[in-house]
Design an enzyme around this catalytic site. Structure first.
Site, PDB file in Angstrom:
ATOM      1  N   HIS A  98       0.823  -1.205   0.000  1.00 52.14           N
ATOM      2  CA  HIS A  98       0.000   0.000   0.000  1.00 52.14           C
ATOM      3  C   HIS A  98       0.860   1.259   0.000  1.00 52.14           C
ATOM      4  O   HIS A  98       0.376   2.336   0.346  1.00 52.14           O
ATOM      5  CB  HIS A  98      -0.919   0.012   1.222  1.00 52.14           C
ATOM      6  CG  HIS A  98      -1.760  -1.201   1.358  1.00 52.14           C
ATOM      7  ND1 HIS A  98      -2.674  -1.578   0.403  1.00 52.14           N
ATOM      8  CD2 HIS A  98      -1.814  -2.163   2.324  1.00 52.14           C
ATOM      9  CE1 HIS A  98      -3.272  -2.694   0.779  1.00 52.14           C
ATOM     10  NE2 HIS A  98      -2.751  -3.077   1.934  1.00 52.14           N
ATOM     11  N   HIS A 142      -7.146  -4.642  -1.294  1.00 51.64           N
ATOM     12  CA  HIS A 142      -6.439  -5.900  -1.501  1.00 51.64           C
ATOM     13  C   HIS A 142      -6.992  -6.624  -2.723  1.00 51.64           C
ATOM     14  O   HIS A 142      -6.732  -7.807  -2.928  1.00 51.64           O
ATOM     15  CB  HIS A 142      -6.567  -6.802  -0.272  1.00 51.64           C
ATOM     16  CG  HIS A 142      -6.157  -6.142   0.997  1.00 51.64           C
ATOM     17  ND1 HIS A 142      -7.061  -5.607   1.886  1.00 51.64           N
ATOM     18  CD2 HIS A 142      -4.925  -5.892   1.509  1.00 51.64           C
ATOM     19  CE1 HIS A 142      -6.414  -5.071   2.910  1.00 51.64           C
ATOM     20  NE2 HIS A 142      -5.116  -5.223   2.697  1.00 51.64           N
ATOM     21  N   ASP A 150       5.630   4.902 -43.117  1.00 49.41           N
ATOM     22  CA  ASP A 150       4.219   4.635 -42.869  1.00 49.41           C
ATOM     23  C   ASP A 150       3.353   4.838 -44.097  1.00 49.41           C
ATOM     24  O   ASP A 150       2.124   4.840 -44.003  1.00 49.41           O
ATOM     25  CB  ASP A 150       3.693   5.487 -41.707  1.00 49.41           C
ATOM     26  CG  ASP A 150       3.970   6.965 -41.900  1.00 49.41           C
ATOM     27  OD1 ASP A 150       4.456   7.343 -42.985  1.00 49.41           O
ATOM     28  OD2 ASP A 150       3.693   7.739 -40.972  1.00 49.41           O
ATOM     29  N   SER A 169       5.500  16.078 -39.176  1.00 52.76           N
ATOM     30  CA  SER A 169       6.817  16.711 -39.159  1.00 52.76           C
ATOM     31  C   SER A 169       7.225  17.217 -40.539  1.00 52.76           C
ATOM     32  O   SER A 169       7.932  18.215 -40.646  1.00 52.76           O
ATOM     33  CB  SER A 169       7.856  15.720 -38.634  1.00 52.76           C
ATOM     34  OG  SER A 169       7.862  14.531 -39.414  1.00 52.76           O
ATOM     35  N   SER A 170       6.759  16.551 -41.598  1.00 52.49           N
ATOM     36  CA  SER A 170       7.138  16.984 -42.947  1.00 52.49           C
ATOM     37  C   SER A 170       6.636  18.391 -43.221  1.00 52.49           C
ATOM     38  O   SER A 170       7.356  19.228 -43.775  1.00 52.49           O
ATOM     39  CB  SER A 170       6.570  16.019 -43.998  1.00 52.49           C
ATOM     40  OG  SER A 170       7.115  14.736 -43.853  1.00 52.49           O
ATOM     41  N   PRO A 221      11.804   8.312 -50.067  1.00 50.61           N
ATOM     42  CA  PRO A 221      10.748   8.952 -50.857  1.00 50.61           C
ATOM     43  C   PRO A 221      10.824  10.474 -50.825  1.00 50.61           C
ATOM     44  O   PRO A 221      10.484  11.129 -51.818  1.00 50.61           O
ATOM     45  CB  PRO A 221       9.455   8.428 -50.209  1.00 50.61           C
ATOM     46  CG  PRO A 221       9.846   7.915 -48.867  1.00 50.61           C
ATOM     47  CD  PRO A 221      11.248   7.445 -48.998  1.00 50.61           C
TER      48      PRO A 221
END
Length: 545
Positions: free
Chosen positions: A61, A219, A382, A428-429, A530
């Site tokens: 506890h 408990h 992705d 982010s790109s 890419p």
């Protein structure tokens, strides 16, 4: 498979207690060494001049109970195994070694093992001539008809009140009376999305997905009901209905993390508890914090304490213990009003057919490459690079067609393009391209030539994005192309440099930026980046005009 990090199960509690002692910021905890099988943690500064306050129970506890030892709260805690009461001998030794003429008060959670073991130890100590009282705390209101309500997180408020009275030197009768009054003034209710997991044991998940269990014990004992919701406001309402008194006396709320709730969730439920109509008029908040946990149980409990002047003074008094958090006065939320500042770059639209052709050539190239770039990215990322660039290109092409762009003012044009890409491309790109064009626009506005401005945009992109040549990103194509322009070479040379840089990425065995950095060389071999491919095609399109 166990969910515990440990060495040996038999050493778990002892090692954990040592860790708590190490971590005490006041350096005021020590072990009372009387027997290898007895675990007693006590105040290092204890001189037996006041009423001794001893609590304890099963471990698991934490920070209860050793985390509440120190000036202003407990004198000592007697710790059993995980979810198991300490022995009679352990409690008896704590009483004998810590009690002076002022006497001792045992504060015990209302569980059978604790009541029996602490009770028998108290009887033996009285027989030996010690003045010992015991207060049994049963603050759990989950089972209102049960004659033996469980002692849960509200026990800590009893520790706090008794510790405050004992610290100012009052006698055993006064300390006991204050503790008993505090015990009567509290009510606690808990809720969980899952039960706890014991060392070396697998615990089944009895709470269905999308539901919570109300009123379960610390408990892992089953609760009284399941709510088919995980809506935080509805859960807070259900708990407050159980713990809030009908009168309008001052009150304090203690919000306890049962061990497995994230800080984000605990802040959310705290807000819901305070802003509920049922809790209006509450004066103080204690928590949210893990105060009396149930190992890793994903849930929380709320305790309401009806305040008297003594209780209010006690909960606000400073202490030197690790586990307690300061009570704060609940006040309405405040904010500072401000006018939203528009970041949009305002530019006057203008015509320039040559620039329009270049803009459309870039956009058409990226739109036409969408599917192929996505296929490349699906092998190393992705799968959305083509769609991301195409989304930005469609927006710029649309604004160009609608004559919304400042085509005859290149610094203004690059600044607008940067803003649009940050909004439309996403991820982010989009931000990286926005940084590139925004920094280049700034340099153009300061009088730099276009190649030098583009180079400054590239440097800012590298600075904020963290990538550099050789990291297998679009920079491997963009940097050599810009360097060619800065060196005074024609656009054809820049296009060749971009293509060579793009081709080189196919043989780079390790990416050091972007999602490709999570892949091994076998997945990357022979596949160009890419983003670099997109850059090479843009320079090729410009060269063909």
């Amino acid at each position: 498979m166990t969910r515990f990090v440990m060495n040996k199960k038999d050493d778990l509690v002892d090692s954990a207690l040592d860790g708590m002692i190490y971590a005490s910021p006041w350096g005021n905890l020590v072990r009372l060494e009387v027997d290898p099988h007895i675990r007693i943690v006590m105040r290092k500064d204890w001189q037996k001049q006041q009423v001794a306050l001893i609590s304890g129970g099963g471990s698991g506890h934490e920070p209860a109970h050793a985390g509440f030892i120190g000036k202003g709260m407990l004198t000592a805690a007697v710790c059993g195994d995980v979810f198991a009461s300490p022995s009679v001998d352990a409690v008896y030794n704590a009483i004998i070694h810590l009690t002076g003429e002022a006497g001792c008060l045992l504060i015990v959670k209302n569980y059978t093992g604790d009541r029996l073991n602490f009770g028998l130890a108290a009887e033996k100590a009285r027989k030996a001539g010690f003045h010992v009282n015991m207060v049994i705390v049963g603050d759990d209101v989950a089972l209102p008809d049960n004659p033996q309500p469980r002692g849960v997180a509200g026990t800590l408020l009893v520790h706090k009140v008794a510790g405050f009275v004992a610290e100012r030197g009052e006698d055993l009768a006064a300390v006991t009376e204050a503790a008993e009054a505090a015990s009567r003034a509290i009510a606690t209710m808990g809720v969980a999305l899952s039960s706890c997991h014991l060392p070396d044991e697998e615990s089944g998940e009895r709470v269905p997905p999308g539901s919570v269990e109300i009123g379960l014990g610390i408990h892992g004992e089953p609760g009284i009901d399941q709510l088919k919701t995980q809506n935080s406001q509805q859960i807070a309402q259900a708990l407050l209905e159980k713990v809030m008194p009908e009168h309008d006396q001052p009150r304090a709320l203690l919000v306890n993390n049962l061990g497995g709730m994230s800080a984000l969730e605990m802040s959310l439920v705290t807000r819901d508890l305070i802003e509920s109509p049922l809790s209006q008029g509450c004066d103080y908040l204690i928590g949210p914090a893990p105060l009396m946990t149930a190992l890793d149980m994903k849930g929380y409990s709320v305790t309401c304490m009806t305040l008297t002047p003594l209780f209010e003074e006690a909960i606000c008094a400073p202490v030197e213990v690790t586990g307690w958090v300061n009570a704060v006065k609940i006040t309405p939320l405040q904010s500072v009003k401000a006018t939203k500042q528009a970041s949009e770059h305002r530019a006057q639209p203008s015509d320039n057919p040559a620039v329009a052709r270049s803009v459309n050539a870039i956009c058409d190239t990226l739109i036409a490459s969408e599917s192929e770039l996505n296929k490349l990215d699906a092998q190393v990322g992705d799968g959305d690079t083509g769609s991301t660039f195409a989304a930005g290109a469609r927006q710029i092409k649309r604004e160009c067609a609608d004559r919304h762009l400042p085509l005859n003012a290149l610094p203004e044009l690059l600044a607008v393009v940067g803003e649009r890409l940050a909004t439309v491309m996403g991820g982010s790109s989009g931000v990286l391209m926005a940084i590139f064009f925004t920094a280049a626009a700034q340099q153009l506005a300061e009088g730099d030539a276009l190649p030098a401005a583009l180079q400054q945009g590239l440097e800012k992109m590298k600075e904020y994005g963290g990538a550099k040549p050789g990291d297998r990103t679009l920079i491997d194509a963009l940097q050599p192309a810009i360097e060619a322009l800065v060196a005074g070479k024609p656009l054809a040379a820049a296009a060749d440099a971009a293509q060579q840089g793009s081709d080189a990425t196919a043989s780079m065995g390790q990416a050091k930026a972007g999602r490709s950095s999570y892949l091994n060389s076998a997945n990357l071999n022979g596949v160009p980046d890419p983003g670099a491919v997109a850059v090479a095609r843009v320079f090729a399109a410009l060269n063909s005009l």
